[in-house]
Design a protein around this motif. Structure first.
Motif, PDB file in Angstrom:
ATOM      1  N   THR A  24       1.173 -24.858  67.368  1.00  0.00           N
ATOM      2  CA  THR A  24       1.056 -24.095  66.013  1.00  0.00           C
ATOM      3  C   THR A  24       2.682 -23.447  65.620  1.00  0.00           C
ATOM      4  O   THR A  24       3.561 -23.646  66.314  1.00  0.00           O
ATOM      5  N   THR A  60       0.214 -17.998  60.621  1.00  0.00           N
ATOM      6  CA  THR A  60       0.008 -19.182  61.574  1.00  0.00           C
ATOM      7  C   THR A  60      -0.559 -20.356  60.852  1.00  0.00           C
ATOM      8  O   THR A  60      -1.262 -20.479  60.050  1.00  0.00           O
ATOM      9  N   TRP A  61       0.087 -21.500  61.274  1.00  0.00           N
ATOM     10  CA  TRP A  61      -0.172 -22.674  60.693  1.00  0.00           C
ATOM     11  C   TRP A  61      -0.328 -23.892  61.990  1.00  0.00           C
ATOM     12  O   TRP A  61       0.564 -23.888  62.866  1.00  0.00           O
ATOM     13  N   THR A  99       4.285 -19.806  58.880  1.00  0.00           N
ATOM     14  CA  THR A  99       4.839 -20.093  57.464  1.00  0.00           C
ATOM     15  C   THR A  99       5.913 -19.221  57.194  1.00  0.00           C
ATOM     16  O   THR A  99       6.198 -18.323  58.062  1.00  0.00           O
TER      17      THR A  99
END
Length: 89
Positions: A5, A13-14, A8
């Motif tokens: 993860t 969280t991305w 951004t």
């Protein structure tokens, strides 16, 4: 199962999804994905059709390790021929 993860710019969280395959049957070789990838992950491939004795271009993964998981190639694909997968850690 845990996945890689990131964050951004805004701190959310991305989970990046990395290109795993391109369906050559669906691909029309338009090149939109090729133009959208700044990491040079994709490249053209000429396929011979033995029945019609013609050649058609499709995209292929030439440098998969360069993929950063943005999925931009799939977003621009009019035939939705990409499959993606998050990276397990």
């Amino acid at each position: 199962m845990a996945y890689l993860t990131g964050l951004t710019k805004g701190g959310a969280t991305w989970t990046p999804t990395f290109v795993e395959a391109i369906d050559e049957e669906k691909c029309i070789g338009c090149g939109r994905c090729f133009k959208s990838c700044a990491r040079k992950v994709l490249g053209p491939l000429d396929l011979e059709d033995e029945e019609s004795e013609s050649i058609r271009m499709v995209m292929t993964i030439v440098a998969g390790d360069n993929c950063i998981g943005c999925a931009g190639c799939g977003v621009g694909c009019p035939k939705k021929c990409f499959s993606f997968k998050p990276m397990e850690v």
